[in-house]
Design a protein around this motif. Structure first.
Motif, PDB file in Angstrom:
ATOM      1  N   LYS A  50       0.838  -1.193   0.000  1.00  0.00           N
ATOM      2  CA  LYS A  50       0.000   0.000   0.000  1.00  0.00           C
ATOM      3  C   LYS A  50       0.877   1.248   0.000  1.00  0.00           C
ATOM      4  CE  LYS A  50      -4.028  -1.961   2.370  1.00  0.00           C
ATOM      5  NZ  LYS A  50      -4.913  -1.848   3.562  1.00  0.00           N
ATOM      6  N   ASP A  51       0.476   2.255  -0.765  1.00  0.00           N
ATOM      7  CA  ASP A  51       1.279   3.477  -0.877  1.00  0.00           C
ATOM      8  C   ASP A  51       1.475   4.153   0.476  1.00  0.00           C
ATOM      9  OD1 ASP A  51       1.566   3.101  -3.561  1.00  0.00           O
ATOM     10  OD2 ASP A  51      -0.057   4.456  -4.139  1.00  0.00           O
ATOM     11  N   THR A  52       0.423   4.178   1.307  1.00  0.00           N
ATOM     12  CA  THR A  52       0.535   4.834   2.615  1.00  0.00           C
ATOM     13  C   THR A  52       1.557   4.135   3.497  1.00  0.00           C
ATOM     14  OG1 THR A  52      -1.365   3.512   3.370  1.00  0.00           O
ATOM     15  CG2 THR A  52      -1.804   5.772   2.641  1.00  0.00           C
ATOM     16  N   HIS A  53       1.614   2.809   3.406  1.00  0.00           N
ATOM     17  CA  HIS A  53       2.564   2.057   4.225  1.00  0.00           C
ATOM     18  C   HIS A  53       3.987   2.197   3.681  1.00  0.00           C
ATOM     19  CE1 HIS A  53      -1.104  -0.652   5.326  1.00  0.00           C
ATOM     20  NE2 HIS A  53      -1.105   0.485   6.001  1.00  0.00           N
ATOM     21  N   LYS A  54       4.128   2.190   2.369  1.00  0.00           N
ATOM     22  CA  LYS A  54       5.458   2.376   1.782  1.00  0.00           C
ATOM     23  C   LYS A  54       6.012   3.749   2.155  1.00  0.00           C
ATOM     24  CE  LYS A  54       6.693   0.464  -2.118  1.00  0.00           C
ATOM     25  NZ  LYS A  54       7.295  -0.806  -1.693  1.00  0.00           N
ATOM     26  N   ARG A  55       5.129   4.772   2.138  1.00  0.00           N
ATOM     27  CA  ARG A  55       5.567   6.118   2.509  1.00  0.00           C
ATOM     28  C   ARG A  55       5.989   6.166   3.974  1.00  0.00           C
ATOM     29  NH1 ARG A  55       4.710  11.577   1.201  1.00  0.00           N
ATOM     30  NH2 ARG A  55       6.016  12.745   2.640  1.00  0.00           N
ATOM     31  N   LEU A  56       5.219   5.492   4.845  1.00  0.00           N
ATOM     32  CA  LEU A  56       5.581   5.441   6.264  1.00  0.00           C
ATOM     33  C   LEU A  56       6.958   4.824   6.454  1.00  0.00           C
ATOM     34  CD1 LEU A  56       5.012   5.563   9.327  1.00  0.00           C
ATOM     35  CD2 LEU A  56       3.904   3.323   9.095  1.00  0.00           C
ATOM     36  N   VAL A  57       7.198   3.700   5.810  1.00  0.00           N
ATOM     37  CA  VAL A  57       8.500   3.024   5.971  1.00  0.00           C
ATOM     38  C   VAL A  57       9.619   3.906   5.417  1.00  0.00           C
ATOM     39  CG1 VAL A  57       9.853   0.980   5.399  1.00  0.00           C
ATOM     40  CG2 VAL A  57       7.411   0.755   5.904  1.00  0.00           C
ATOM     41  N   LYS A  58       9.366   4.556   4.294  1.00  0.00           N
ATOM     42  CA  LYS A  58      10.366   5.455   3.714  1.00  0.00           C
ATOM     43  C   LYS A  58      10.699   6.601   4.684  1.00  0.00           C
ATOM     44  CE  LYS A  58      11.261   8.247  -0.431  1.00  0.00           C
ATOM     45  NZ  LYS A  58      11.560   9.500   0.283  1.00  0.00           N
ATOM     46  N   ASP A  59       9.662   7.152   5.344  1.00  0.00           N
ATOM     47  CA  ASP A  59       9.892   8.228   6.312  1.00  0.00           C
ATOM     48  C   ASP A  59      10.651   7.732   7.533  1.00  0.00           C
ATOM     49  OD1 ASP A  59       8.644  10.318   4.880  1.00  0.00           O
ATOM     50  OD2 ASP A  59       6.673   9.645   5.520  1.00  0.00           O
ATOM     51  N   LEU A  60      10.376   6.517   7.954  1.00  0.00           N
ATOM     52  CA  LEU A  60      11.122   5.943   9.079  1.00  0.00           C
ATOM     53  C   LEU A  60      12.585   5.729   8.713  1.00  0.00           C
ATOM     54  CD1 LEU A  60       8.479   3.378  10.380  1.00  0.00           C
ATOM     55  CD2 LEU A  60       9.360   5.359  11.646  1.00  0.00           C
ATOM     56  N   ILE A  61      12.841   5.300   7.477  1.00  0.00           N
ATOM     57  CA  ILE A  61      14.222   5.159   7.015  1.00  0.00           C
ATOM     58  C   ILE A  61      14.922   6.513   7.037  1.00  0.00           C
ATOM     59  CG2 ILE A  61      15.662   4.632   4.993  1.00  0.00           C
ATOM     60  CD1 ILE A  61      13.533   2.509   4.232  1.00  0.00           C
ATOM     61  N   ASP A  62      14.230   7.544   6.535  1.00  0.00           N
ATOM     62  CA  ASP A  62      14.777   8.905   6.539  1.00  0.00           C
ATOM     63  C   ASP A  62      15.069   9.359   7.960  1.00  0.00           C
ATOM     64  OD1 ASP A  62      15.494  11.502   6.030  1.00  0.00           O
ATOM     65  OD2 ASP A  62      13.553  12.140   5.258  1.00  0.00           O
ATOM     66  N   PHE A  63      14.138   9.108   8.876  1.00  0.00           N
ATOM     67  CA  PHE A  63      14.304   9.550  10.266  1.00  0.00           C
ATOM     68  C   PHE A  63      15.530   8.911  10.903  1.00  0.00           C
ATOM     69  CE2 PHE A  63      13.662   9.287  14.818  1.00  0.00           C
ATOM     70  CZ  PHE A  63      13.228  10.567  15.147  1.00  0.00           C
ATOM     71  N   PHE A  64      15.612   7.585  10.844  1.00  0.00           N
ATOM     72  CA  PHE A  64      16.702   6.901  11.530  1.00  0.00           C
ATOM     73  C   PHE A  64      18.043   7.063  10.809  1.00  0.00           C
ATOM     74  CE2 PHE A  64      13.090   4.733  13.488  1.00  0.00           C
ATOM     75  CZ  PHE A  64      13.470   4.780  14.824  1.00  0.00           C
ATOM     76  N   SER A  65      18.011   7.393   9.530  1.00  0.00           N
ATOM     77  CA  SER A  65      19.260   7.622   8.793  1.00  0.00           C
ATOM     78  C   SER A  65      19.841   8.996   9.100  1.00  0.00           C
ATOM     79  CB  SER A  65      19.021   7.505   7.285  1.00  0.00           C
ATOM     80  OG  SER A  65      18.611   6.214   6.929  1.00  0.00           O
ATOM     81  N   ASN A  66      18.995   9.962   9.438  1.00  0.00           N
ATOM     82  CA  ASN A  66      19.450  11.357   9.542  1.00  0.00           C
ATOM     83  C   ASN A  66      19.278  11.989  10.915  1.00  0.00           C
ATOM     84  OD1 ASN A  66      20.081  11.932   6.600  1.00  0.00           O
ATOM     85  ND2 ASN A  66      17.964  11.258   6.421  1.00  0.00           N
ATOM     86  N   CYS A  67      18.695  11.281  11.852  1.00  0.00           N
ATOM     87  CA  CYS A  67      18.456  11.862  13.171  1.00  0.00           C
ATOM     88  C   CYS A  67      19.735  11.838  14.000  1.00  0.00           C
ATOM     89  CB  CYS A  67      17.349  11.088  13.890  1.00  0.00           C
ATOM     90  SG  CYS A  67      16.877  11.821  15.458  1.00  0.00           S
ATOM     91  N   PRO A  68      20.206  12.993  14.500  1.00  0.00           N
ATOM     92  CA  PRO A  68      21.401  13.003  15.346  1.00  0.00           C
ATOM     93  C   PRO A  68      21.082  12.445  16.719  1.00  0.00           C
ATOM     94  CG  PRO A  68      20.471  15.199  15.230  1.00  0.00           C
ATOM     95  CD  PRO A  68      19.656  14.344  14.304  1.00  0.00           C
TER      96      PRO A  68
END
Length: 403
Positions: free
Chosen positions: A225-243
């Protein structure tokens, strides 16, 4: 709950004490400070925030009112303006010169939090089929996958495939809960919201970030589902870039770009016209705006195409044109020759031309005259050049922008 010390407020372009420069390590990037020859000292050269441990430096825009007690609401307002401008005008934040710098992935957080407000923590499950004899038989999978055996004249499928529901939500729920709770606790001045009722487990996200990101990337290929793929993508962004800690900064090095956006929003919402006394605005926002301002571009030089006129806020019909320019100044010094050139070169575009500079103030909105050409220098009224200065209250314009 994480506790921060009382915020320290300063104004863009104003003096900043050496102990604050050292405290917030402002010399670690050359654009944080500039030398003012008028003040004969270093001054702040950005708008935004620097957080170091439990201390926070808040740099407000030029002409932001400091005659009243500044508090949490001013921090929330500035943060909302910076975020809003990025969302509305992403084209301003591309290019070789980086005007905005944030060491925290707020875009990812807000997208995760938006999902949470709408759906709650991730609780998607999937149906799987396994060989076995306990559970609801999936005849479709059994017929497709099993061997056909004839026994005493009867067709038998072996093995049977039964359907089970396998929950896949625990890891994603934990990731969501951690991202939301960590952000709300770290930025109590910026971000308002409720933490998830369900508490994430005691998994050490920081020391296992590589594992978290890799597992999220694998999950991204498994959800559809697009909504779930977007959520996972945002979580990847968060944990990749959060200091994990230390100094966190949110800085805009060219707030003039934001001022232009806020002025245009205000013009399109409240502007009613110009007369001999200056610019006029309504008290309430227009339902249908009578004037729609946009940035204009005119190629007026037939030899050098790069010599263009680009008024910030321009409106034209057959009878009238408005040529307005937003100026992020403390004060106007001398004649603005560019505005004179705008009117001189574009006067034939309409019967009547109105010209103004729009500047910030920390007091009430008001009009003054910037330039009015003497009668002996023009023959016809349409050749007259009159430029107003209109002062908009900085805080009021910011509040309007984020509504």
């Amino acid at each position: 709950m994480f506790q921060m010390n009382d915020p320290i407020f300063r104004i863009d372009g104003e003096l900043i004490e050496s102990h604050l420069i050292d405290k917030f390590n402002l010399r670690n990037f050359s654009r944080n400070l500039r030398f003012s020859y008028k003040k004969n000292s270093e001054v702040v050269n950005f708008v935004g925030f620097v957080i170091k441990d439990s201390d926070i430096l808040v740099v407000l825009p030029k002409r932001y009112s400091n005659k009243e007690i500044l508090n949490r609401s001013d921090i929330e307002l500035l943060f909302a303006v910076l975020l809003t401008d990025q969302i509305r005008n992403p084209q301003k934040y591309t290019g070789p010169v980086k005007e905005f710098d944030s060491s925290f992935p707020f875009h990812a957080f807000y997208s995760i939090y938006s999902y949470f407000k709408q759906y709650g923590l991730y609780k998607e499950s999937e149906k799987i089929t396994i060989s076995g004899y306990s559970g609801k038989i999936s005849w479709k999978d059994t017929i497709k996958k099993s061997a056909n055996i004839i026994s005493e004249g009867n067709l038998i499928y072996l093995p049977l495939y039964v359907q089970e529901t396998e929950d896949k939500h625990v890891f994603l729920s934990n990731c969501m809960a951690f991202a939301i709770s960590f952000t709300l606790r770290t930025f109590p001045y910026f971000v308002q919201g409720k933490e998830p009722v369900e508490k994430f487990n005691h998994f050490d996200f920081w020391n296992n970030r590589a594992y978290v990101v890799n597992r999220l990337k694998k999950i991204h290929t498994e959800v559809f589902k697009d909504t779930h793929k977007r959520l996972v993508k945002d979580l990847i962004d968060f944990f990749s870039n959060c200091p994990e800690g230390g100094s966190i900064s949110i800085k805009h090095y060219n707030f003039e770009l934001v001022w232009e956006s806020m002025v245009e929003e205000f013009l399109n919402g409240f502007f009613t016209g110009v007369n001999e006394t200056g610019l006029h605005f309504s008290q309430k926002r227009h339902v249908n705006t009578p004037y729609k301002f946009n940035k204009a571009k005119y190629n007026v030089d037939k030899v050098h195409s790069q010599n263009r006129l680009e008024p910030d806020h321009y409106y034209l019909n057959n009878e009238v044109q408005f040529i307005f320019d937003a100026k992020y100044y403390f004060e106007v010094k001398g004649l603005n020759h560019k505005q004179v050139a705008y009117q001189t070169l574009l006067k034939k575009m309409a019967t009547k031309t109105h010209n103004a500079l729009i500047l910030p103030t920390d007091t009430e909105n008001r009009t003054s005259i910037h330039f009015d050409l003497k009668e002996e220098y023009y023959d016809n009224e349409e050749d007259r050049v009159k430029i107003f200065e209109y002062y908009l209250n900085m805080k009021g314009v910011m509040e309007n922008y984020v509504k």
